[in-house]
Design an enzyme around this catalytic site. Sequence first.
Site, PDB file in Angstrom:
ATOM      1  N   LYS A 105       0.143  -9.057  -8.659  1.00  0.00           N
ATOM      2  CA  LYS A 105      -1.102  -8.698  -7.982  1.00  0.00           C
ATOM      3  C   LYS A 105      -1.991  -7.984  -8.986  1.00  0.00           C
ATOM      4  CE  LYS A 105      -2.953  -6.678  -3.725  1.00  0.00           C
ATOM      5  NZ  LYS A 105      -3.962  -5.716  -4.211  1.00  0.00           N
TER       6      LYS A 105
ATOM      7  N   GLY B 280      -5.293  -5.749   3.371  1.00  0.00           N
ATOM      8  CA  GLY B 280      -4.848  -4.428   2.966  1.00  0.00           C
ATOM      9  C   GLY B 280      -5.228  -3.360   3.966  1.00  0.00           C
ATOM     10  N   ARG B 281      -6.261  -2.569   3.624  1.00  0.00           N
ATOM     11  CA  ARG B 281      -6.602  -1.389   4.426  1.00  0.00           C
ATOM     12  C   ARG B 281      -6.941  -1.719   5.876  1.00  0.00           C
ATOM     13  NH1 ARG B 281     -11.257   0.823   0.836  1.00  0.00           N
ATOM     14  NH2 ARG B 281     -11.348  -1.386   0.288  1.00  0.00           N
TER      15      ARG B 281
ATOM     16  N   MET C 116       0.848  -1.197   0.000  1.00  0.00           N
ATOM     17  CA  MET C 116       0.000   0.000   0.000  1.00  0.00           C
ATOM     18  C   MET C 116       0.879   1.241   0.000  1.00  0.00           C
ATOM     19  SD  MET C 116      -3.045  -1.044   2.665  1.00  0.00           S
ATOM     20  CE  MET C 116      -1.966  -1.924   3.810  1.00  0.00           C
TER      21      MET C 116
ATOM     22  N   GLN D 298       7.478  -4.638  -4.727  1.00  0.00           N
ATOM     23  CA  GLN D 298       6.491  -4.519  -5.804  1.00  0.00           C
ATOM     24  C   GLN D 298       6.846  -3.340  -6.708  1.00  0.00           C
ATOM     25  OE1 GLN D 298       2.316  -2.926  -5.641  1.00  0.00           O
ATOM     26  NE2 GLN D 298       1.773  -5.088  -5.862  1.00  0.00           N
TER      27      GLN D 298
ATOM     28  N   GLY E 227      -9.302  -8.575  -0.556  1.00  0.00           N
ATOM     29  CA  GLY E 227     -10.496  -7.743  -0.669  1.00  0.00           C
ATOM     30  C   GLY E 227     -11.488  -8.010   0.440  1.00  0.00           C
ATOM     31  N   ASP E 228     -11.741  -6.987   1.268  1.00  0.00           N
ATOM     32  CA  ASP E 228     -12.761  -7.037   2.321  1.00  0.00           C
ATOM     33  C   ASP E 228     -12.448  -8.016   3.446  1.00  0.00           C
ATOM     34  OD1 ASP E 228     -14.114  -5.187   0.789  1.00  0.00           O
ATOM     35  OD2 ASP E 228     -15.578  -6.604  -0.009  1.00  0.00           O
TER      36      ASP E 228
ATOM     37  N   CYS F 136      -3.405  -1.635  -9.263  1.00  0.00           N
ATOM     38  CA  CYS F 136      -3.673  -0.308  -8.708  1.00  0.00           C
ATOM     39  C   CYS F 136      -4.696   0.425  -9.575  1.00  0.00           C
ATOM     40  CB  CYS F 136      -2.396   0.504  -8.613  1.00  0.00           C
ATOM     41  SG  CYS F 136      -2.681   2.181  -7.973  1.00  0.00           S
TER      42      CYS F 136
END
Length: 322
Positions: free
Chosen positions: A140, A227-228, A18, A71, A204-205, A101
């Site tokens: 990715k 991730g987030r 990230m 990356q 994801g999620d 991205c």
Amino acid sequence: MKIANIEFPEIPIILAPMEDVTELPFRLICKRYGADLLFTEFVASEGLIRDVSKSVDKLRIDERERPVGIQIFGHDVNSLVLAAEKALDANPDIIDLNCGCPVKKVVNKGAGSAMMKTPEKMEEAVRRIVQISNKPVTVKTRVGWDANSINVEEIVLRLQDAGVAAVTIHGRTRSQMYTGEADWSIIARVKANPNISIPIIGNGDIVSGESAKQKLALSNVDGLMVGRAAIGNPWIFNQIKHYLKTGEELPQPNMNERIDVCKEHIEMSLDYKGDKRTIFEMRHHYVKYFKGVENFKPFKMRLMQATNIEEVYDVLEELRDD
């Protein structure tokens, strides 16, 4: 799971790359709290081959964080190959190509998820990087550019033929950006394809142990990437592992634990990039470290407005439970 000759736990929990988040200090903290594989912020290929200091700085690796992947991203195949050579000089465990991205300034140059529009270019880039790399090469990506062009299955088959060691799939299209829900049924379809034998990592999620277990049950992927949800929450890696093993949620860290880890993050960042950048760049971590804390708003404002580290530490100590 294995990526080439690198062995991981059965279901590794991986920190996603990230921008402005997965710098070295944060990676080391996530490693301590259970991340099995770490990735750097994405590094611009053009910046690397021109020795731009901001890009070169992102190649710094600490032995304590291994295994770790660098990356890279870009749109020109020749530049990507040269950038991969530069990245290999930093001795990562993995070279990863960003083809996911969704940010406008990236895709407008034909990089990131825009690469999904030209699968043949993705395949060529991977094939050529694999040829010059003594480390495994991974990619990715997303499920497609938009709902009318879900082509990730074709892409994974192409990349597998080109020699890629693993693929991480974010379950959104580029047009979704970070909105809506990640579609793990598409990831599941890729994983179930009998012609695909490389590891598939889902992303994801994933925000908790429960959500990780649900995604894993649906998709049967080889690894899970967070991730987030890891921003200001490095504890999530051990929380997921514990839930997958026991079906129980670990307690959230108490206030003093949050403060101690936040301060450690700041101190490592000071060593890594100095006062000014640390004060500015830590601002998007504070809210996450203290998410859900009652009456945090006035403290948040003071942290955001602080102009020196002493002010930041004063506010943090006021938050501490006696």
